[in-house]
Scaffold this motif. Structure first.
Motif, mmCIF file in Angstrom:
data_model
loop_
_atom_site.group_PDB
_atom_site.id
_atom_site.type_symbol
_atom_site.label_atom_id
_atom_site.label_comp_id
_atom_site.label_asym_id
_atom_site.label_seq_id
_atom_site.Cartn_x
_atom_site.Cartn_y
_atom_site.Cartn_z
ATOM 1 N N GLY A 138 0.642 -1.431 -0.056
ATOM 2 C CA GLY A 138 0.008 -0.027 -0.003
ATOM 3 C C GLY A 138 0.941 1.199 0.070
ATOM 4 N N THR A 139 0.195 2.387 -0.527
ATOM 5 C CA THR A 139 1.137 3.650 -0.709
ATOM 6 C C THR A 139 0.101 4.711 -0.009
ATOM 7 O OG1 THR A 139 2.445 2.683 -2.695
ATOM 8 C CG2 THR A 139 2.231 5.266 -2.216
ATOM 9 N N VAL A 140 0.672 5.453 0.820
ATOM 10 C CA VAL A 140 0.123 6.546 1.366
ATOM 11 C C VAL A 140 0.939 7.879 1.273
ATOM 12 C CG1 VAL A 140 -0.858 7.704 3.642
ATOM 13 C CG2 VAL A 140 -0.694 5.279 3.269
ATOM 14 N N ILE A 141 0.419 8.823 0.444
ATOM 15 C CA ILE A 141 1.061 9.716 -0.010
ATOM 16 C C ILE A 141 0.385 11.007 0.418
ATOM 17 C CG2 ILE A 141 1.951 11.369 -1.905
ATOM 18 C CD1 ILE A 141 1.837 8.932 -3.778
ATOM 19 N N THR A 142 1.001 11.935 1.561
ATOM 20 C CA THR A 142 0.512 13.100 1.782
ATOM 21 C C THR A 142 1.057 14.543 1.543
ATOM 22 O OG1 THR A 142 -0.169 11.984 3.874
ATOM 23 C CG2 THR A 142 -0.036 14.348 4.163
ATOM 24 N N VAL A 143 0.236 15.393 0.874
ATOM 25 C CA VAL A 143 0.714 16.715 0.646
ATOM 26 C C VAL A 143 0.983 17.696 2.063
ATOM 27 C CG1 VAL A 143 0.266 18.618 -0.964
ATOM 28 C CG2 VAL A 143 -0.109 16.383 -1.977
ATOM 29 N N SER A 144 2.014 17.884 2.305
ATOM 30 C CA SER A 144 2.380 18.681 3.301
ATOM 31 C C SER A 144 2.582 20.058 2.655
ATOM 32 C CB SER A 144 3.411 18.184 4.369
ATOM 33 O OG SER A 144 3.678 19.228 5.363
ATOM 34 N N SER A 145 3.707 20.642 3.192
ATOM 35 C CA SER A 145 3.973 21.890 2.764
ATOM 36 C C SER A 145 5.257 22.620 3.363
ATOM 37 C CB SER A 145 3.001 23.124 3.216
ATOM 38 O OG SER A 145 3.413 24.550 2.963
ATOM 39 N N ALA A 161 1.786 24.628 11.722
ATOM 40 C CA ALA A 161 1.732 23.841 12.741
ATOM 41 C C ALA A 161 1.165 22.360 12.117
ATOM 42 C CB ALA A 161 1.022 24.275 13.866
ATOM 43 N N ALA A 162 0.110 22.549 11.561
ATOM 44 C CA ALA A 162 -0.560 21.162 11.016
ATOM 45 C C ALA A 162 0.161 20.627 10.134
ATOM 46 C CB ALA A 162 -1.918 21.673 10.388
ATOM 47 N N LYS A 163 0.796 21.215 8.999
ATOM 48 C CA LYS A 163 1.456 20.676 8.128
ATOM 49 C C LYS A 163 2.913 20.187 8.573
ATOM 50 C CE LYS A 163 -0.868 21.390 4.568
ATOM 51 N NZ LYS A 163 -1.628 20.144 3.861
#
Length: 268
Positions: A138-145, A161-163
């Motif tokens: 499985g692959t989990v890709i998250t766009v942070s900043s 803070a959230a990113k």
């Protein structure tokens, strides 16, 4: 890159109605994935779905408030019943506060930003993990900043803070589940020309937006990360505009965005 790499895989993309989410959904669908478009407005998602289907994509729109556990649980159950387990999760949806200065942001506004940018990523990841662990892939890709690394008034206190939190969570996933076949990738873009720019304290002019990272640039990175052989993972990827722009004026305006009237005299 082989356009058939993802053929038949189920990819779920949040914030798919516009910007990075829409471009990522298009790229994944073109590569053969069956793409679930997730957002809050069905009319927008249906429009994206119609456009991608005309291009030969297999897509399914689903409305969900991703910061609500019950709705996330129902979403993943519906997707698994219709298409099968999620192979690729793209956590892209994001939200910024209107008040950018930590001095004045209200608790409710702070929490709303944390819910969409951080809590939702946790809820969605937790929901798809059992299926991924069962299959050993499985692959989990998250766009942070890049605001996670260089926080300032442009994105605001709550957003940065959230990113940063979500970047930490992706590193946790990588360190915890890599030997179970789970790939966790965090992508940290700089300024991207998306609709969120319209909500800035001083919305950038078109010439400035044209020099920013474009949604399709981030989508290309997401596709690359998802398309690599299972033996390989990109842990973290930073994408920034080549040219550095002067943001000093924007920062000063942002400092006073949402300030109480009795504090504005300090600005003089």
């Amino acid at each position: 890159m082989n356009g058939q790499t993802l053929k038949g895989q189920v990819a779920l993309v949040t914030g798919a109605g516009s910007g990075i989410g829409r471009s990522s959904a298009a790229a994944l669908a073109a590569a053969g994935a069956r793409v679930v478009l997730v957002g809050r407005r069905i009319e927008v998602l249906e429009g994206v779905a119609a456009a991608l289907r005309q291009q030969g994509g297999d897509v399914w729109p689903h409305v969900c408030h991703i910061e609500r556990k019950a709705e996330v649980t129902a979403l993943i159950a519906a997707v698994e019943a219709e298409l099968g387990p999620v192979d690729i999760l793209v956590n892209n949806a994001g939200s910024a506060s209107k008040t950018l200065n930590a001095r004045w942001i209200e608790e409710q506004e702070w929490q709303q930003v944390q819910d969409v940018n951080l809590k939702a990523v946790f809820l969605l990841t937790q929901a798809v993990l059992p299926g991924m662990l069962k299959r050993g892939a499985g692959t989990v890709i998250t766009v942070s900043s890049l605001a996670a690394l260089r926080p300032n008034l442009l994105g605001g206190a709550a957003y940065g803070a959230a990113k940063a939190g979500v970047r930490n969570f992706m590193a946790y996933l990588h360190n915890t589940y890599r030997n179970d076949g789970i790939r966790a990738t965090c992508i940290l873009p700089g300024e991207v020309n998306t609709p969120i720019m319209n909500s800035r304290a001083r919305p950038p002019e078109q010439a400035v937006r044209d020099a920013m990272v474009q949604p399709e640039d981030v989508a290309a990175a997401i596709l690359m990360c998802a398309s690599l052989p299972p033996r390989t993972v990109i842990e973290e990827l930073r994408i920034a505009p080549t040219r550095l722009r002067d943001i000093s004026g924007d920062l000063e305006i942002s400092r006073w965005q949402g300030a109480p009237a009795d504090c504005l005299s300090e600005r003089e």
